[in-house]
Motif scaffolding. Structure first.
Motif, PDB file in Angstrom:
ATOM      1  N   PRO A 186       0.832  -1.206   0.000  1.00 41.26           N
ATOM      2  CA  PRO A 186       0.000   0.000   0.000  1.00 41.26           C
ATOM      3  C   PRO A 186       0.872   1.263   0.000  1.00 41.26           C
ATOM      4  N   THR A 187       0.378   2.307  -0.616  1.00 44.43           N
ATOM      5  CA  THR A 187       1.141   3.555  -0.692  1.00 44.43           C
ATOM      6  C   THR A 187       0.712   4.553   0.368  1.00 44.43           C
ATOM      7  N   ARG A 188      -0.021   4.098   1.376  1.00 47.09           N
ATOM      8  CA  ARG A 188      -0.553   5.010   2.394  1.00 47.09           C
ATOM      9  C   ARG A 188       0.553   5.819   3.058  1.00 47.09           C
ATOM     10  N   LEU A 189       1.646   5.156   3.446  1.00 49.00           N
ATOM     11  CA  LEU A 189       2.720   5.860   4.136  1.00 49.00           C
ATOM     12  C   LEU A 189       3.357   6.914   3.247  1.00 49.00           C
ATOM     13  N   ALA A 190       3.547   6.558   1.964  1.00 46.79           N
ATOM     14  CA  ALA A 190       4.105   7.547   1.048  1.00 46.79           C
ATOM     15  C   ALA A 190       3.144   8.706   0.838  1.00 46.79           C
ATOM     16  N   ASP A 191       1.844   8.406   0.831  1.00 48.13           N
ATOM     17  CA  ASP A 191       0.852   9.465   0.630  1.00 48.13           C
ATOM     18  C   ASP A 191       0.882  10.489   1.761  1.00 48.13           C
ATOM     19  N   VAL A 192       1.275  10.060   2.961  1.00 47.33           N
ATOM     20  CA  VAL A 192       1.362  10.976   4.097  1.00 47.33           C
ATOM     21  C   VAL A 192       2.288  12.144   3.778  1.00 47.33           C
ATOM     22  N   LEU A 193       3.291  11.894   2.944  1.00 45.88           N
ATOM     23  CA  LEU A 193       4.262  12.935   2.623  1.00 45.88           C
ATOM     24  C   LEU A 193       3.615  14.119   1.914  1.00 45.88           C
ATOM     25  N   ARG A 194       2.528  13.859   1.227  1.00 45.64           N
ATOM     26  CA  ARG A 194       1.857  14.970   0.550  1.00 45.64           C
ATOM     27  C   ARG A 194       1.427  16.022   1.564  1.00 45.64           C
ATOM     28  N   GLY A 195       0.868  15.542   2.684  1.00 43.78           N
ATOM     29  CA  GLY A 195       0.457  16.476   3.724  1.00 43.78           C
ATOM     30  C   GLY A 195       1.629  17.105   4.434  1.00 43.78           C
ATOM     31  N   GLU A 196       2.673  16.308   4.655  1.00 40.06           N
ATOM     32  CA  GLU A 196       3.835  16.808   5.378  1.00 40.06           C
ATOM     33  C   GLU A 196       4.560  17.897   4.591  1.00 40.06           C
ATOM     34  N   LEU A 197       4.619  17.740   3.273  1.00 43.59           N
ATOM     35  CA  LEU A 197       5.343  18.699   2.446  1.00 43.59           C
ATOM     36  C   LEU A 197       4.477  19.883   2.023  1.00 43.59           C
ATOM     37  N   GLY A 198       3.182  19.766   2.256  1.00 44.65           N
ATOM     38  CA  GLY A 198       2.288  20.869   1.939  1.00 44.65           C
ATOM     39  C   GLY A 198       2.209  21.186   0.464  1.00 44.65           C
ATOM     40  N   GLY A 199       2.290  20.190  -0.372  1.00 47.24           N
ATOM     41  CA  GLY A 199       2.214  20.427  -1.805  1.00 47.24           C
ATOM     42  C   GLY A 199       2.176  19.124  -2.568  1.00 47.24           C
ATOM     43  N   ARG A 200       2.429  19.196  -3.865  1.00 46.98           N
ATOM     44  CA  ARG A 200       2.342  18.030  -4.730  1.00 46.98           C
ATOM     45  C   ARG A 200       3.508  17.080  -4.489  1.00 46.98           C
TER      46      ARG A 200
END
Length: 319
Positions: free
Chosen positions: A266-280
């Motif tokens: 699953p890519t859930r953990l990688a998807d968290v980075l979207r929120g952490e980086l505040g962008g695409r």
């Protein structure tokens, strides 16, 4: 049943009993005259390589199913028995098949020849991102050697040696011919990967993955490993909030917004980075630790590496 049939049956039972008596107390099982030699391989990546080398000279059983995680897959009682009845067991080692290695040891104690490929191909150790840092995980060896096709070339030659030495009944010339043909294909793969990666500017060769799996590829083709969502060589670990914070800071500093994640996870953990980086943040799926089922894009080692090379090159040149 006729009298002749009953007589034949008694003779067959007597022959089986005599064979059992002759084999009793030996370290390995006696094979019947028509029984084909058997090679058992733990992971499906090494299974594909081994089948290319063995061809039709022996039966090759691969224990790990397509799209499975080598860190977590286990064996049934039947599969464990297959290992102990094999002529040769080929395994990755270096801690990769975490739930299977005890069965490998059991097969070895039962007198079966075993070959740990990872230890034989000059393994690297896990290191902190960007090199130069302290060794990660106490300098433990990295089991993911197959991301370097040159090491797979070495592995293939060594597997051929093991098959010739330990698997009775195979034709050595055929095995050597198969190994030479596959070596040429692997050499062509390396050349093609080099040409493909040449499209990526040197300052753009930065990798962020869902866990540390591309150390060998980075070492061979000149990439920098910025970090991983799970800062470990195994998918069984979990990231902490400080791990994610450190990773996002490193990504900001390097200007990286592409994460490569295993297609079987699953890519859930990688998807968290979207929120952490505040962008695409673009998440690109790769085939990293398992082949797929036939027709799903990475059903052989050669197809897997070509698919990954294309995905990495396209992902890092489209920014």
């Amino acid at each position: 049943m006729t009298r002749a049939g009953r007589t034949l049956l008694r003779l067959r039972r007597l022959a089986a009993a005599l064979t059992a008596l002759l084999c009793a107390g030996t370290a390995t099982a006696c094979a019947s005259p028509d029984e084909r030699p058997r090679v058992v391989v733990t992971t499906n990546i090494l299974g594909d390589v081994t089948r290319e080398i063995v061809g039709a000279e022996a039966d090759v059983t691969v224990l790990m199913k397509p799209n499975a995680d080598p860190h977590s897959f286990g064996l049934s009682a039947v599969q464990a028995a297959e290992m102990e009845n094999a002529d040769l067991v080929v395994f990755n080692g270096l801690g990769l098949e975490e739930n299977v290695l005890r069965h490998v040891e059991g097969a070895r104690e039962a007198g079966v020849a075993t070959f740990g490929v990872g230890e034989a191909v000059d393994p690297l150790t896990f290191r902190a991102p960007d090199d130069g840092g302290p060794e990660r995980e106490g300098g433990q060896p990295d089991p993911h050697f197959w991301t370097d096709p040159d090491r797979v070339r070495k592995a293939a030659g060594l597997i051929a040696d093991e098959v010739v030495e330990h698997v009775g009944g195979v034709d050595e010339k055929t095995v050597r011919r198969n190994a030479a043909r596959y070596d040429r294909q692997l050499a062509a793969l390396t050349a093609w990967m080099e040409t493909s990666f040449d499209r990526i500017p040197e300052d753009g060769r930065a990798l962020v993955t869902n866990h540390h799996v591309f150390g060998y590829l980075a070492d061979r083709f000149g990439f920098r490993v910025i970090g991983a969502v799970v800062p470990s060589g195994t998918t069984l670990a979990s990231p902490s909030s400080s791990d994610l914070r450190s990773l996002t800071e490193a990504m900001r500093e390097a200007g990286v917004r592409t994460v490569f994640a295993d297609s079987s996870r699953p890519t859930r953990l990688a998807d968290v980075l979207r929120g952490e980086l505040g962008g695409r943040v673009e998440v690109i799926e790769l085939y990293t630790e398992s082949l797929t089922a036939e027709g799903e894009g990475a059903d052989t080692y050669l197809r897997m590496m070509r698919a990954n090379t294309t995905a990495v090159t396209d992902g890092l040149t489209a920014r």
